[in-house]
Design a protein around this motif. Structure first.
Motif, PDB file in Angstrom:
ATOM      1  N   GLY A 204     -10.826  32.118  -4.784  1.00  0.00           N
ATOM      2  CA  GLY A 204     -10.721  33.542  -5.079  1.00  0.00           C
ATOM      3  C   GLY A 204      -9.280  33.957  -5.296  1.00  0.00           C
ATOM      4  N   SER A 205      -9.106  35.169  -5.791  1.00  0.00           N
ATOM      5  CA  SER A 205      -7.778  35.700  -6.085  1.00  0.00           C
ATOM      6  C   SER A 205      -7.096  36.183  -4.809  1.00  0.00           C
ATOM      7  CB  SER A 205      -7.881  36.854  -7.084  1.00  0.00           C
ATOM      8  OG  SER A 205      -8.505  36.432  -8.285  1.00  0.00           O
ATOM      9  N   ALA A 206      -5.772  36.104  -4.820  1.00  0.00           N
ATOM     10  CA  ALA A 206      -4.988  36.480  -3.638  1.00  0.00           C
ATOM     11  C   ALA A 206      -4.682  37.973  -3.646  1.00  0.00           C
ATOM     12  CB  ALA A 206      -3.704  35.659  -3.584  1.00  0.00           C
ATOM     13  N   TYR A 207      -5.717  38.785  -3.445  1.00  0.00           N
ATOM     14  CA  TYR A 207      -5.475  40.207  -3.220  1.00  0.00           C
ATOM     15  C   TYR A 207      -4.695  40.348  -1.914  1.00  0.00           C
ATOM     16  CZ  TYR A 207      -8.905  40.986  -6.908  1.00  0.00           C
ATOM     17  OH  TYR A 207      -9.564  40.968  -8.112  1.00  0.00           O
ATOM     18  N   TRP A 208      -4.016  41.491  -1.746  1.00  0.00           N
ATOM     19  CA  TRP A 208      -3.076  41.615  -0.640  1.00  0.00           C
ATOM     20  C   TRP A 208      -3.741  41.487   0.725  1.00  0.00           C
ATOM     21  CZ3 TRP A 208       1.564  40.407  -1.430  1.00  0.00           C
ATOM     22  CH2 TRP A 208       2.220  40.727  -2.616  1.00  0.00           C
ATOM     23  N   ASN A 209      -4.973  41.967   0.889  1.00  0.00           N
ATOM     24  CA  ASN A 209      -5.612  41.808   2.196  1.00  0.00           C
ATOM     25  C   ASN A 209      -5.890  40.339   2.494  1.00  0.00           C
ATOM     26  OD1 ASN A 209      -7.824  41.962   0.159  1.00  0.00           O
ATOM     27  ND2 ASN A 209      -9.163  41.801   1.947  1.00  0.00           N
ATOM     28  N   ARG A 210      -6.160  39.546   1.463  1.00  0.00           N
ATOM     29  CA  ARG A 210      -6.365  38.113   1.649  1.00  0.00           C
ATOM     30  C   ARG A 210      -5.042  37.415   1.954  1.00  0.00           C
ATOM     31  NH1 ARG A 210     -10.467  37.278  -3.532  1.00  0.00           N
ATOM     32  NH2 ARG A 210     -12.351  38.098  -2.513  1.00  0.00           N
ATOM     33  N   VAL A 211      -3.978  37.833   1.288  1.00  0.00           N
ATOM     34  CA  VAL A 211      -2.663  37.256   1.564  1.00  0.00           C
ATOM     35  C   VAL A 211      -2.292  37.470   3.026  1.00  0.00           C
ATOM     36  CG1 VAL A 211      -0.193  37.486   1.087  1.00  0.00           C
ATOM     37  CG2 VAL A 211      -1.827  37.440  -0.796  1.00  0.00           C
ATOM     38  N   ASP A 212      -2.459  38.691   3.505  1.00  0.00           N
ATOM     39  CA  ASP A 212      -2.130  38.989   4.903  1.00  0.00           C
ATOM     40  C   ASP A 212      -2.949  38.132   5.859  1.00  0.00           C
ATOM     41  OD1 ASP A 212      -0.335  40.884   4.027  1.00  0.00           O
ATOM     42  OD2 ASP A 212      -1.691  42.581   4.335  1.00  0.00           O
ATOM     43  N   PHE A 213      -4.228  37.966   5.554  1.00  0.00           N
ATOM     44  CA  PHE A 213      -5.091  37.201   6.447  1.00  0.00           C
ATOM     45  C   PHE A 213      -4.688  35.727   6.464  1.00  0.00           C
ATOM     46  CE2 PHE A 213      -8.804  34.821   7.733  1.00  0.00           C
ATOM     47  CZ  PHE A 213      -9.291  35.560   8.797  1.00  0.00           C
ATOM     48  N   PHE A 214      -4.484  35.139   5.294  1.00  0.00           N
ATOM     49  CA  PHE A 214      -4.139  33.718   5.245  1.00  0.00           C
ATOM     50  C   PHE A 214      -2.726  33.467   5.775  1.00  0.00           C
ATOM     51  CE2 PHE A 214      -7.980  33.360   2.833  1.00  0.00           C
ATOM     52  CZ  PHE A 214      -8.377  32.039   2.989  1.00  0.00           C
ATOM     53  N   ASP A 215      -1.837  34.445   5.658  1.00  0.00           N
ATOM     54  CA  ASP A 215      -0.530  34.313   6.308  1.00  0.00           C
ATOM     55  C   ASP A 215      -0.694  34.160   7.820  1.00  0.00           C
ATOM     56  OD1 ASP A 215       1.366  34.265   4.261  1.00  0.00           O
ATOM     57  OD2 ASP A 215       1.443  36.450   4.099  1.00  0.00           O
ATOM     58  N   SER A 216      -1.684  34.863   8.364  1.00  0.00           N
ATOM     59  CA  SER A 216      -1.867  34.834   9.823  1.00  0.00           C
ATOM     60  C   SER A 216      -2.449  33.523  10.333  1.00  0.00           C
ATOM     61  CB  SER A 216      -2.761  36.004  10.258  1.00  0.00           C
ATOM     62  OG  SER A 216      -4.121  35.788   9.888  1.00  0.00           O
ATOM     63  N   ILE A 217      -3.021  32.696   9.444  1.00  0.00           N
ATOM     64  CA  ILE A 217      -3.613  31.430   9.887  1.00  0.00           C
ATOM     65  C   ILE A 217      -2.927  30.221   9.243  1.00  0.00           C
ATOM     66  CG2 ILE A 217      -5.862  32.440  10.436  1.00  0.00           C
ATOM     67  CD1 ILE A 217      -6.930  31.367   7.781  1.00  0.00           C
ATOM     68  N   THR A 218      -1.701  30.419   8.762  1.00  0.00           N
ATOM     69  CA  THR A 218      -0.976  29.319   8.133  1.00  0.00           C
ATOM     70  C   THR A 218      -0.786  28.156   9.088  1.00  0.00           C
ATOM     71  OG1 THR A 218       0.191  30.782   6.599  1.00  0.00           O
ATOM     72  CG2 THR A 218       1.181  28.633   7.027  1.00  0.00           C
ATOM     73  N   ASP A 219      -0.396  28.438  10.320  1.00  0.00           N
ATOM     74  CA  ASP A 219      -0.186  27.365  11.298  1.00  0.00           C
ATOM     75  C   ASP A 219      -1.449  26.536  11.487  1.00  0.00           C
ATOM     76  OD1 ASP A 219       2.395  28.194  11.641  1.00  0.00           O
ATOM     77  OD2 ASP A 219       2.009  29.325  13.474  1.00  0.00           O
ATOM     78  N   TYR A 220      -2.592  27.207  11.512  1.00  0.00           N
ATOM     79  CA  TYR A 220      -3.863  26.508  11.712  1.00  0.00           C
ATOM     80  C   TYR A 220      -4.227  25.668  10.489  1.00  0.00           C
ATOM     81  CZ  TYR A 220      -8.849  25.753  12.400  1.00  0.00           C
ATOM     82  OH  TYR A 220     -10.097  25.163  12.514  1.00  0.00           O
ATOM     83  N   LEU A 221      -4.071  26.236   9.299  1.00  0.00           N
ATOM     84  CA  LEU A 221      -4.504  25.552   8.080  1.00  0.00           C
ATOM     85  C   LEU A 221      -3.598  24.386   7.701  1.00  0.00           C
ATOM     86  CD1 LEU A 221      -5.490  28.577   5.804  1.00  0.00           C
ATOM     87  CD2 LEU A 221      -7.024  27.084   7.102  1.00  0.00           C
ATOM     88  N   GLU A 222      -2.342  24.455   8.080  1.00  0.00           N
ATOM     89  CA  GLU A 222      -1.376  23.453   7.627  1.00  0.00           C
ATOM     90  C   GLU A 222      -1.792  22.033   8.006  1.00  0.00           C
ATOM     91  OE1 GLU A 222       3.474  22.969   7.406  1.00  0.00           O
ATOM     92  OE2 GLU A 222       2.578  24.128   9.036  1.00  0.00           O
ATOM     93  N   GLY A 223      -2.413  21.874   9.118  1.00  0.00           N
ATOM     94  CA  GLY A 223      -2.805  20.541   9.542  1.00  0.00           C
ATOM     95  C   GLY A 223      -4.242  20.190   9.236  1.00  0.00           C
ATOM     96  N   LYS A 224      -4.912  20.997   8.448  1.00  0.00           N
ATOM     97  CA  LYS A 224      -6.336  20.787   8.175  1.00  0.00           C
ATOM     98  C   LYS A 224      -6.556  20.261   6.756  1.00  0.00           C
ATOM     99  CE  LYS A 224      -8.186  22.293  12.068  1.00  0.00           C
ATOM    100  NZ  LYS A 224      -6.939  22.403  12.857  1.00  0.00           N
ATOM    101  N   ASN A 225      -7.730  19.688   6.544  1.00  0.00           N
ATOM    102  CA  ASN A 225      -8.155  19.248   5.217  1.00  0.00           C
ATOM    103  C   ASN A 225      -8.755  20.452   4.503  1.00  0.00           C
ATOM    104  OD1 ASN A 225      -9.065  17.911   2.964  1.00  0.00           O
ATOM    105  ND2 ASN A 225     -10.726  16.832   4.021  1.00  0.00           N
TER     106      ASN A 225
END
Length: 377
Positions: A204-225
């Motif tokens: 999906g497209s990175a609308y600003w509410n999605r950007v804010d949400f994924f910024d908040s879980i960057t640490d979690y996602l970085e080590g995931k597949n």
């Protein structure tokens, strides 16, 4: 190296190859069995849930969006489905619709989306004594435009429940809530190749509410597949940390999207905000409570979907039974960890979501409902 050493070395290599071959054979057999069992169970769910509406003795003149991708899949889904549901379907363009309507005099002129549809054309069609309907595909994000257009049609269909009363309040006489659906010929259970398989994905497209949400879980996602695909994701504060896991600025076609959903164990769904002033034309600030079309497409692929909560979601799926939800980043990550560790539970929910989708949320369901509202009530 002595002759004896060379013989022992060859023997050791040969034994290692045999062990590797045996291990690969066993692993391949297990993976094949799992994939075959999944597809067999999915096929059974599809057959149980599939609905075949009756063919009505109607002639529909359908005005497709004509916008090209990403709207062309909607045009195709509605066209293909309607062909099997009415005695005659004529597909036309907005530029020729008045002429075609006057010559053919169909039972209904149906316009899909219509954001760039000339009001003078619909007025001319109604002046011929013909019935008109429009199906809005992007509510409530462009209600500044649709609110003007809606008042010129006999019947208005909207995918957003909140817009029903709004359109009625501005003078539209017949307004109906009708979500978009899924085209099972495209979004369906598949067996993706190994390189398409991941634990987590988001499309999906990175609308600003999605950007804010994924910024908040960057640490979690970085080590995931994990795999993220869409436009504007370079807006992430920590884009470089996730760059290898992001397919940037690509619009995947429906077939590739379906394969991506099938290749993931968990697909995240995060609705766009109805209050994004940069991208929306929603001056009335109408809230969005209905599930987006992606909700049905993900579930049609028999993949566990984890979606943010909207008030109308529970009328489409039972949370925790046919779909999974989250109310915060912390809840999402905790549930991802749980379902990645509990394969049977994850697949059971995905399978029930597939059945519910085939039973209630295909374009055949939607268009059967539309024709019933227009011609039987």
């Amino acid at each position: 190296m002595s002759a004896v050493s060379r013989i022992r070395n060859r023997r050791s290599i040969g034994l290692a190859r045999i062990r590797n071959w045996s291990r690969g054979r066993l692993d391949g057999y297990a993976a094949g069995w799992r994939d075959g069992y999944r597809l067999g169970a999915c096929g059974h769910a599809v057959r149980l849930g599939a609905v075949m509406p009756a063919v009505r003795p109607l002639h529909i003149l359908f005005v497709a969006t004509g916008k090209g991708f990403p709207y062309s899949p909607l045009d195709e889904a509605v066209t293909v489905t309607l062909k099997g549901m009415v005695a005659r379907l004529t597909v036309t363009r907005k530029e020729t619709v008045v002429r075609d309507a006057a010559a053919l005099r169909p039972d209904l002129v149906l316009v899909l989306d219509g954001l760039d549809f000339d009001i003078a054309r619909v007025d001319a069609i109604r002046a011929l004594g013909l019935r008109t309907a429009i199906w809005f595909t992007d509510d409530p994000y462009y209600t500044d435009i649709t609110s003007v257009l809606a008042q010129h049609f006999d019947d208005v269909f909207t995918l957003e429940q909140s817009c029903v009363e709004y359109y009625r309040s501005i003078g539209c006489g017949r307004v109906h809530h009708l979500p978009l659906g899924v085209h099972p010929a495209v979004f369906r259970p598949l067996n993706p190749p190994p390189e398409r398989r991941r634990d987590i994905c988001f499309v999906g497209s990175a609308y600003w509410n999605r950007v804010d949400f994924f910024d908040s879980i960057t640490d979690y996602l970085e080590g995931k597949n994990v795999w993220i695909s869409g436009i504007w994701w370079e807006r992430l504060q920590n884009y470089k940390r996730l760059a290898r896991q992001i397919e940037l600025n690509k619009w995947m076609d429906p077939k590739e999207t379906a394969m991506t959903y099938n290749g993931a164990k968990i697909v995240i769904n995060l609705h766009r905000s109805p209050y994004d002033a940069e991208f929306n034309r929603n001056g009335a600030r109408i809230n969005a409570v209905s599930a987006n079309p992606r909700t049905f497409e993900i579930s049609a692929c028999a993949t566990l979907q984890m979606t943010d909560i909207r008030d109308g979601l529970s009328s489409c799926y039972v949370p925790g039974v046919e779909i999974e939800t989250y109310a915060s980043a912390e809840e999402l990550t905790a549930k991802i960890d749980y379902y990645l560790a509990n394969e049977e539970h994850r697949q059971a929910i995905a399978l029930r979501g597939l059945y519910r989708t085939m039973r209630d949320h295909t374009y055949a369901n939607r268009l059967d409902r539309m024709l019933s509202l227009l011609f039987e009530q």
